[in-house]
Design a protein around this motif. Sequence first.
Motif, short mmCIF file in Angstrom:
data_model
loop_
_atom_site.label_atom_id
_atom_site.label_comp_id
_atom_site.label_asym_id
_atom_site.label_seq_id
_atom_site.Cartn_x
_atom_site.Cartn_y
_atom_site.Cartn_z
N THR A 212 45.36 10.65 54.01
CA THR A 212 46.46 11.34 53.34
C THR A 212 47.78 11.07 54.05
O THR A 212 48.82 10.86 53.41
CB THR A 212 46.20 12.85 53.29
N ARG A 215 49.05 7.78 53.07
CA ARG A 215 49.65 7.82 51.74
C ARG A 215 51.10 8.28 51.85
O ARG A 215 51.99 7.76 51.16
CB ARG A 215 48.86 8.77 50.84
N ASP A 264 48.08 17.32 50.70
CA ASP A 264 47.69 17.00 49.31
C ASP A 264 48.51 17.82 48.32
O ASP A 264 48.81 17.35 47.22
CB ASP A 264 46.19 17.26 49.10
N ASP A 265 48.86 19.02 48.69
CA ASP A 265 49.68 19.87 47.84
C ASP A 265 51.15 19.46 47.87
O ASP A 265 51.86 19.50 46.86
CB ASP A 265 49.54 21.33 48.28
#
Length: 272
Positions: A212, A215, A264-265
């Motif tokens: 993550t 990303r 992720d949020d």
Amino acid sequence: MRALVVAWVIASAGAAAAQPWTEPDPAAVVGTWRGSVAWKQCAIDGAARVTLVVARDGSGYRLDLAPLADGLGSESFAPTGGPALEAHRADLHATWTGARPGRARLRLALGGGCVATAALRRATVGAAACDEMIALAAIARTCAALPEPTSPEVDGLVARLVGGRRAAGARRACAQAAAPLRAALVTAGCVPAPIERPRGPAVVECDALIATVMRAVRCDRIAVDVKQRFLDQVRIIARSAAVAEPIERAALIDSCRTTAAELDDLLPRLGC
């Protein structure tokens, strides 16, 4: 601001991935590079040969692409956990990959199918130890956290070598000067420390956290300085893997899971 908070949370996690974080040695990247350029499906008038200078910039690198073509400029390249460095913005995707010592490949995708590929060689004074020492001295000049500047002996040796004056025993002198200079730069945080291979089994939740974070690093909506903070924390995570004990695994799993969920949020709301 939220991204910086998440970066701090990552630092507090002390978690680890199955494979240690790796990145190119800055002393093998910083320097002057020359080579030929191939252009494909490009409407712009690009250079056939270029001279490019790579400088250390925080946890990443600064590379002026202007010699390649009009309209290009200085870009920040960041390591992404492997042999390559990458730069991203809306209309440019650039990758720098070291093939072997003193050789590199720069690939630019400029939109509309236009791709430029440069095969580069780094300028050398003829001795690997001296090339390393010259690069480390250049990194030291941009390292604000270094308590003291390079010594007059190092500066004098660099000046002689760059000026083409090879003194007897230069290779040995360079090796002797490079070791303490690299150690000082590692302590100052301007050159990454070697990372030991983790002893224990993989922590799946921490693998997901690393993915993550990567990303986030590849997202052009996040500022370069924030990306570099992310990368600094990834190094902390990876180094923690080498010393983690089984009793700490529960805390690592919980920290990695919570932090990954927060990221992720956050990332979709940033457009990443």
